[in-house]
Design a protein around this motif. Sequence first.
Motif, PDB file in Angstrom:
ATOM      1  N   LYS A 158       0.545  -1.192  -0.051  1.00 62.64           N
ATOM      2  CA  LYS A 158      -0.353   0.044  -0.105  1.00 62.64           C
ATOM      3  C   LYS A 158       0.928   0.878  -0.076  1.00 62.64           C
ATOM      4  CE  LYS A 158      -1.968   0.429   3.944  1.00 62.64           C
ATOM      5  NZ  LYS A 158      -2.988   0.477   4.535  1.00 62.64           N
ATOM      6  N   PHE A 161       1.522   1.852  -3.727  1.00 66.35           N
ATOM      7  CA  PHE A 161       0.496   2.359  -4.514  1.00 66.35           C
ATOM      8  C   PHE A 161       0.101   3.037  -4.424  1.00 66.35           C
ATOM      9  CE2 PHE A 161      -0.062  -3.628  -3.947  1.00 66.35           C
ATOM     10  CZ  PHE A 161       1.035  -3.367  -4.307  1.00 66.35           C
ATOM     11  N   GLN A 162      -0.398   3.482  -3.167  1.00 68.08           N
ATOM     12  CA  GLN A 162      -0.574   4.840  -3.599  1.00 68.08           C
ATOM     13  C   GLN A 162       0.183   5.131  -3.650  1.00 68.08           C
ATOM     14  OE1 GLN A 162      -1.689   5.212   1.293  1.00 68.08           O
ATOM     15  NE2 GLN A 162      -3.736   3.998   1.486  1.00 68.08           N
ATOM     16  N   SER A 163       1.085   5.909  -3.591  1.00 66.91           N
ATOM     17  CA  SER A 163       1.984   6.960  -4.136  1.00 66.91           C
ATOM     18  C   SER A 163       1.554   7.075  -5.890  1.00 66.91           C
ATOM     19  CB  SER A 163       3.338   6.940  -3.883  1.00 66.91           C
ATOM     20  OG  SER A 163       3.916   7.691  -4.568  1.00 66.91           O
ATOM     21  N   ALA A 164       1.946   5.525  -6.568  1.00 67.53           N
ATOM     22  CA  ALA A 164       2.012   5.714  -7.735  1.00 67.53           C
ATOM     23  C   ALA A 164       0.539   5.915  -8.355  1.00 67.53           C
ATOM     24  CB  ALA A 164       1.801   3.614  -8.242  1.00 67.53           C
ATOM     25  N   TRP A 165      -0.604   5.559  -7.200  1.00 70.77           N
ATOM     26  CA  TRP A 165      -1.635   5.943  -7.826  1.00 70.77           C
ATOM     27  C   TRP A 165      -1.909   7.965  -8.064  1.00 70.77           C
ATOM     28  CZ3 TRP A 165      -5.314   5.130 -11.002  1.00 70.77           C
ATOM     29  CH2 TRP A 165      -6.720   6.041 -10.776  1.00 70.77           C
ATOM     30  N   GLN A 166      -1.060   8.019  -6.856  1.00 77.26           N
ATOM     31  CA  GLN A 166      -1.323   9.310  -7.248  1.00 77.26           C
ATOM     32  C   GLN A 166      -1.078  10.524  -7.655  1.00 77.26           C
ATOM     33  OE1 GLN A 166      -3.175  11.862  -4.819  1.00 77.26           O
ATOM     34  NE2 GLN A 166      -4.607   9.855  -4.037  1.00 77.26           N
ATOM     35  N   LEU A 168      -0.341   9.274 -10.733  1.00 73.36           N
ATOM     36  CA  LEU A 168      -1.043   8.398 -12.234  1.00 73.36           C
ATOM     37  C   LEU A 168      -2.511   9.457 -12.515  1.00 73.36           C
ATOM     38  CD1 LEU A 168      -0.460   4.441 -12.794  1.00 73.36           C
ATOM     39  CD2 LEU A 168       0.828   6.594 -14.190  1.00 73.36           C
ATOM     40  N   ARG A 169      -2.543   9.925 -11.564  1.00 73.52           N
ATOM     41  CA  ARG A 169      -3.637  10.782 -11.200  1.00 73.52           C
ATOM     42  C   ARG A 169      -3.688  11.949 -11.397  1.00 73.52           C
ATOM     43  NH1 ARG A 169      -7.246  10.877  -5.796  1.00 73.52           N
ATOM     44  NH2 ARG A 169      -8.407  12.448  -7.476  1.00 73.52           N
ATOM     45  N   THR A 173       5.191  10.578 -12.749  1.00 74.71           N
ATOM     46  CA  THR A 173       5.026   9.446 -12.916  1.00 74.71           C
ATOM     47  C   THR A 173       6.119   9.369 -11.680  1.00 74.71           C
ATOM     48  OG1 THR A 173       6.120   7.213 -13.699  1.00 74.71           O
ATOM     49  CG2 THR A 173       7.019   9.229 -14.726  1.00 74.71           C
ATOM     50  N   VAL A 177       5.870   4.271  -9.078  1.00 73.49           N
ATOM     51  CA  VAL A 177       5.042   3.460 -10.854  1.00 73.49           C
ATOM     52  C   VAL A 177       5.402   2.414 -10.840  1.00 73.49           C
ATOM     53  CG1 VAL A 177       4.238   4.074 -12.506  1.00 73.49           C
ATOM     54  CG2 VAL A 177       4.078   5.834 -11.134  1.00 73.49           C
ATOM     55  N   SER A 180       4.771  -0.213  -8.892  1.00 74.80           N
ATOM     56  CA  SER A 180       3.631  -0.779  -8.289  1.00 74.80           C
ATOM     57  C   SER A 180       3.459  -2.086  -9.374  1.00 74.80           C
ATOM     58  CB  SER A 180       2.889   0.390  -8.623  1.00 74.80           C
ATOM     59  OG  SER A 180       2.922   0.839  -7.276  1.00 74.80           O
TER      60      SER A 180
END
Length: 732
Positions: A158, A161-166, A168-169, A173, A177, A180
């Motif tokens: 997590k 994953f949370q950092s990568a999602w933020q 990408l949103r 990058t 990223v 993950s």
Amino acid sequence: MTGASALARLSADELLLASREVDTGLRQTDLSVPGISCGGCIRKIEEALGRLPGVTRARVNLSTKRVAVDWRENEGPPPLADALAGLGYDGYLYEAHEDAKDPQLGALIRALAVAGFASMNIMGLSISVWSGAAGETRDLFHWLSAAIALPTLAYSGKVFFQSAWQALRHGRTNMDVPISIGVLLAFAMSLYDTIVHQPHAYFDASVSLLFFLLIGRTLDHAMREKARTAVKGLGRLAAYGATVITPDGQRTYVPTAELEPGMTILLRAGDRIPVDAVVLEGQSDIDAALATGESMPEPVAPGSSLRAGTLNLTGSLTIRATAASRNSFLAEMMRLMEAAEGGRSHFRRVADRAARLYAPVVHSAALLSFLGWMIAAGDWHHAVTIAVAVLIITCPCALGLAVPMVQVMAARALFEHGVMVKDGSAMERLVEIDTVIFDKTGTLTLGRPRLRRDVAGDDAYLAIAARIGSHSHHPYAQALADAAPPADIAFDTIAEHAGLGLEARIGEDVWRLGRGGWVTGGAIDKDSTGTALACNGQLVRSFALEDALRPGAAPTIGALRDEGYAIEIMSGDTAAAVLPVAAELGIEQVQAGLLPPEKTAHLQTLARAGHKALMVGDGLNDAPALVAAHVSIAPGSAADVGRQAADFVFLRSDLGSVPFAIGIARKADRLIRQNFVLAVLYNVVALPAAIAGYVTPLIAALAMSGSSILVVANALRLTPHPARWKQADDSA
């Protein structure tokens, strides 16, 4: 300040203000008592405090070492300090932030522990598969590995994953990223291969990636967060409140936040000055180290200006507030430190800077590998397997460990030499400096006055002065008391006059030891810093005192000068006190009499001119400068706020720790650069092999781990050396 003494110095009004109402007429005070260690302690403390007048209940929490005392408001605060001291326990007012934990660090440590435990178990299951397990037995081991890996990825992954999602949103990058994507694809492919009974699965690769990367992430976070308490520490110097004399002559206790300019305040000996003020009545000595850095008490009289946060030492004063607490000197210092800390955020980790280019390259390589193999072979499973291998083998694990592992080894080397590292990034900044700025009192000098022996005088009078001075805690009096065996004289009376000195009587003779002018009954020069002895108004001996140089000061200055650094002294003390020290050490650039904002302004001027300064200081007044400097070091004898604000703290008295730290930082810098070169060379070799299809995800995970081990092994070369700093700066 020890617990019992800290609690004892609080007035009943302050205890009342620090308590909270829990019922009508009932208040509760929380105390921290570090000495609580067993059930017997609980019983003794609860019984003793429960017998105090007005106390209705006392409860001890053994795990937190806290005591909650409920007492009736109409009977006033009970004597809690005396009761605890009578039992042999230290105690002080509990503040919630003292026990506050860093939730992010705790989450990282838990994630690391889970990933490490899961990685060991999955690797153990994988050994059985590598050893020849086949059929249903192999599938069972794969399913067991999947059952361990899935919750591990959900919990430990997590963080990434949370950092990568933020990222990408927001259309960008970062290093998390590719981590993950590699972890999730490796797990997904392994789960698919397990379902279709393939001979290989790579659950161990995905979990091992998390474990190695979490090591670096945890170490990095722990180092960065150690230096974030400086502003809070400075805030603890603020008084809870003050006794205000109203226009009708009544006295009322007012919280500091409610004090306004023009209010008349009664200040007792031992009180901190709550707001900026001017003295109306009384004489005293003020510990103004917060403002000037000078450890010697400053005499004040009617008309003298006082700054918030400084300490009233010897006499009662009546003062008039000249500023509200939000506009006071102490509040300004806190704002300076907060602003300087905020400006420090542009110092990125070397790994973070490299990741900006690294992540897009990895993504592009994996995507092109997938497309190329789809076109060449038309086998989507094989193409995805190769793309996963590319992501794993180029996963920035070694890159993530390159900086923190070297910093840990450098921190160990410094620790064994008595230097504590407060901020890992400081070692990177320490390499960049071109100017070294020293405070005087407590840094270049020890901050303790001593009698100058080169001034001729009658030793019999020195013995009398030592006898009188032994009855005072004033630093000058103590210096005289330590300078000679006291005379065998039994004075009839010895009294201390606040801000002036000591008066001793024996028969018809009156001896005075203190400020020049006062001892002879003449005019008092408020700027006088000398100490004299007089008998019946006749001056018999003057004493010259000096501050001793810190051990290693001269060799340290010489070594730094030989290395080409510009050397300066920047002090809040007077020029008369600073210039002799500068002359003795051969330092030409000297600035004296500076207040904290002026010190910070000078550092900002140097920065605008392109200079990067190392600030070495110890005083409360140095805290904003320590934060504003490019990098900072404080001695272990520094004030709490100074130690918290500094990037490094050296515990030994020898000033040679400063150049030693520079030498270690230089070697650490070279090893970090070498680690990045190793990481790049590894990828130059490994990436083409993975793209060509010669590397499975399992081999990729082993290669990735091998690169990480290589980086760690290179970091281990930074071993502690003896004290000479040039040894630390040998070629890596």
